[in-house]
Design a protein around this motif. Structure first.
Motif, mmCIF file in Angstrom:
data_model
loop_
_atom_site.group_PDB
_atom_site.id
_atom_site.type_symbol
_atom_site.label_atom_id
_atom_site.label_comp_id
_atom_site.label_asym_id
_atom_site.label_seq_id
_atom_site.Cartn_x
_atom_site.Cartn_y
_atom_site.Cartn_z
ATOM 1 N N PRO A 122 0.855 -1.309 -0.038
ATOM 2 C CA PRO A 122 -0.078 0.052 0.059
ATOM 3 C C PRO A 122 0.809 1.221 -0.196
ATOM 4 C CG PRO A 122 0.120 -1.009 2.169
ATOM 5 C CD PRO A 122 0.717 -1.972 1.556
ATOM 6 N N GLU A 123 0.229 2.508 -0.138
ATOM 7 C CA GLU A 123 1.137 3.636 -0.247
ATOM 8 C C GLU A 123 1.667 3.841 1.173
ATOM 9 O OE1 GLU A 123 0.018 8.502 -0.818
ATOM 10 O OE2 GLU A 123 -0.922 6.895 -2.047
ATOM 11 N N ASP A 124 3.084 4.288 0.954
ATOM 12 C CA ASP A 124 3.876 4.473 2.173
ATOM 13 C C ASP A 124 4.419 3.163 2.894
ATOM 14 O OD1 ASP A 124 4.127 7.118 1.779
ATOM 15 O OD2 ASP A 124 2.398 7.609 2.786
ATOM 16 N N GLY A 125 3.805 1.971 2.656
ATOM 17 C CA GLY A 125 3.993 0.668 3.004
ATOM 18 C C GLY A 125 5.740 0.315 2.972
ATOM 19 N N LYS A 126 5.879 -0.523 3.821
ATOM 20 C CA LYS A 126 7.288 -0.755 3.804
ATOM 21 C C LYS A 126 7.357 -2.555 3.940
ATOM 22 C CE LYS A 126 9.309 3.398 5.739
ATOM 23 N NZ LYS A 126 10.079 4.072 6.651
ATOM 24 N N ALA A 127 8.497 -2.999 3.487
ATOM 25 C CA ALA A 127 8.545 -4.591 3.546
ATOM 26 C C ALA A 127 9.874 -4.811 4.446
ATOM 27 C CB ALA A 127 8.540 -5.368 2.251
ATOM 28 N N TYR A 128 9.865 -5.799 5.102
ATOM 29 C CA TYR A 128 11.187 -5.907 5.890
ATOM 30 C C TYR A 128 11.556 -7.426 5.720
ATOM 31 C CZ TYR A 128 10.417 -1.360 8.254
ATOM 32 O OH TYR A 128 10.121 -0.228 8.298
ATOM 33 N N CYS A 129 12.726 -7.761 5.962
ATOM 34 C CA CYS A 129 13.371 -9.052 5.891
ATOM 35 C C CYS A 129 12.712 -9.990 7.017
ATOM 36 C CB CYS A 129 14.943 -9.032 5.924
ATOM 37 S SG CYS A 129 15.645 -10.652 6.007
ATOM 38 N N THR A 130 12.311 -11.081 6.955
ATOM 39 C CA THR A 130 11.738 -11.839 7.860
ATOM 40 C C THR A 130 12.827 -12.395 8.816
ATOM 41 O OG1 THR A 130 11.599 -13.952 6.173
ATOM 42 C CG2 THR A 130 9.670 -12.462 6.626
ATOM 43 N N ARG A 131 14.136 -12.337 8.166
ATOM 44 C CA ARG A 131 15.115 -13.117 9.116
ATOM 45 C C ARG A 131 15.791 -12.048 9.980
ATOM 46 N NH1 ARG A 131 19.783 -15.835 5.843
ATOM 47 N NH2 ARG A 131 18.335 -17.610 5.514
ATOM 48 N N CYS A 132 16.213 -11.052 9.422
ATOM 49 C CA CYS A 132 17.070 -9.779 10.124
ATOM 50 C C CYS A 132 16.360 -8.678 10.351
ATOM 51 C CB CYS A 132 18.545 -9.774 9.475
ATOM 52 S SG CYS A 132 18.230 -8.934 7.907
ATOM 53 N N GLY A 133 15.318 -8.268 9.833
ATOM 54 C CA GLY A 133 14.728 -7.294 10.224
ATOM 55 C C GLY A 133 14.885 -6.059 9.254
ATOM 56 N N GLU A 134 15.884 -6.247 8.114
ATOM 57 C CA GLU A 134 16.123 -4.935 7.587
ATOM 58 C C GLU A 134 15.319 -4.637 6.550
ATOM 59 O OE1 GLU A 134 18.910 -3.186 7.350
ATOM 60 O OE2 GLU A 134 19.732 -3.923 9.167
ATOM 61 N N LEU A 135 15.012 -3.278 6.084
ATOM 62 C CA LEU A 135 14.270 -2.738 5.052
ATOM 63 C C LEU A 135 14.678 -3.384 3.680
ATOM 64 C CD1 LEU A 135 11.793 -0.928 4.465
ATOM 65 C CD2 LEU A 135 13.904 0.883 3.979
ATOM 66 N N LEU A 136 13.588 -4.018 3.120
ATOM 67 C CA LEU A 136 13.955 -4.626 1.618
ATOM 68 C C LEU A 136 13.385 -3.587 0.870
ATOM 69 C CD1 LEU A 136 12.300 -8.053 2.214
ATOM 70 C CD2 LEU A 136 14.828 -7.524 2.054
ATOM 71 N N TYR A 137 12.018 -2.961 0.715
ATOM 72 C CA TYR A 137 11.706 -2.046 -0.188
ATOM 73 C C TYR A 137 10.630 -1.405 0.379
ATOM 74 C CZ TYR A 137 8.297 -5.781 -1.506
ATOM 75 O OH TYR A 137 7.555 -6.607 -1.421
ATOM 76 N N ALA A 138 10.352 -0.170 -0.064
ATOM 77 C CA ALA A 138 9.106 0.623 0.281
ATOM 78 C C ALA A 138 8.245 1.013 -0.973
ATOM 79 C CB ALA A 138 9.490 1.767 1.214
ATOM 80 N N GLU A 139 7.285 1.561 -0.800
ATOM 81 C CA GLU A 139 6.166 2.117 -1.693
ATOM 82 C C GLU A 139 5.964 3.575 -1.314
ATOM 83 O OE1 GLU A 139 4.234 2.462 -5.052
ATOM 84 O OE2 GLU A 139 5.332 0.724 -4.167
ATOM 85 N N SER A 140 6.718 4.312 -1.933
ATOM 86 C CA SER A 140 6.568 5.805 -1.459
ATOM 87 C C SER A 140 6.273 6.649 -3.016
ATOM 88 C CB SER A 140 8.089 6.302 -0.845
ATOM 89 O OG SER A 140 8.129 5.535 0.340
ATOM 90 N N PRO A 141 5.399 6.815 -3.396
ATOM 91 C CA PRO A 141 4.929 7.346 -4.544
ATOM 92 C C PRO A 141 5.670 8.785 -4.677
ATOM 93 C CG PRO A 141 2.922 6.622 -3.660
ATOM 94 C CD PRO A 141 4.179 6.831 -2.433
ATOM 95 N N ARG A 142 5.849 9.801 -3.635
ATOM 96 C CA ARG A 142 6.483 10.956 -3.823
ATOM 97 C C ARG A 142 7.868 10.891 -3.362
ATOM 98 N NH1 ARG A 142 3.306 14.607 -5.868
ATOM 99 N NH2 ARG A 142 1.084 14.297 -5.981
ATOM 100 N N ALA A 143 8.436 9.944 -3.133
ATOM 101 C CA ALA A 143 9.999 9.880 -2.505
ATOM 102 C C ALA A 143 10.873 10.658 -3.398
ATOM 103 C CB ALA A 143 10.214 8.259 -2.286
#
Length: 212
Positions: free
Chosen positions: A29-50
């Motif tokens: 979803p807009e402004d959503g973020k996905a994190y690694c299930t193992r280490c918790g690091e940010l994988l990618y984000a959905e930021s339309p105006r980034a």
């Protein structure tokens, strides 16, 4: 290694930049973020105006960079002997004491490298936002160049050194912090906001959209 996107049949996989665990990429979803299930690091984000936000902040950084170098930086008064220091004059001082190698390092780390990083970032973000689809070759080279040059941008380390020097001198000298100093502090803070606001994966996603 940054998070990498891999095509596997009809599935799109993303490798964590920290532990290399593969994840199936899904729509966020807009402004959503996905994190690694193992280490918790940010994988990618959905930021339309980034991209737009980062471009505006980068232009602000360029203005602050010019102000930090051109305006008075700090004044030091020791027993009535006062002197005002400009950021650019620190390089001239190193040259006068015949430390040419240190002067060259100062020119590169304080002036050349940060300016190149700013200009490359601005041009890259502008192309990612406004270039026509299919015109991604230059943007890809700029993105690679930005990745190589960014580690040489050490303004925050210089600021830390200045703060340590101020603390040590405060007991023996009168110190006045001028506009150039505050512009430099603002420059470092804006750069930190840019680093937090937009991750490398967002740039690569924008580049992929441009290549289609």
């Amino acid at each position: 290694m940054n998070a990498q996107t891999i095509e596997n049949g009809h599935r799109e996989l993303v490798a964590c930049h920290s532990c290399d665990l593969l994840h199936q990429k899904s729509h966020l979803p807009e402004d959503g973020k996905a994190y690694c299930t193992r280490c918790g690091e940010l994988l990618y984000a959905e930021s339309p105006r980034a991209i737009e936000t980062a471009l505006a902040l980068s232009l602000s950084s360029l203005i602050l960079f010019a102000a930090a170098h051109l305006l008075p930086f700090i004044s030091i008064n020791i027993e009535g002997n006062a002197s005002t220091i400009f950021l650019i004059s620190t390089i001239e001082t190193l040259t006068k004491i015949d430390n040419q190698l240190l002067a060259l390092a100062g020119i590169f780390l304080l002036l050349i490298a940060p300016l190149i990083v700013l200009l490359v970032d601005i041009l890259l973000l502008y192309r990612l936002r406004f270039a026509r689809p299919g015109k991604a070759a230059v943007s890809r080279q700029l993105l690679l160049l930005a990745g190589h040059m960014t580690p040489w941008n050490m303004l925050e380390i210089f600021l830390l050194g200045v703060l340590v020097a101020i603390v040590k001198l405060a007991s023996m000298a009168g110190i006045i912090l001028h506009e150039g100093f505050w512009a430099f502090v603002a420059l470092v803070l804006v750069n930190l906001v840019i680093a937090v606001k937009i991750d490398p994966e967002t740039l690569w996603q924008a580049l992929e959209r441009l290549e289609r």
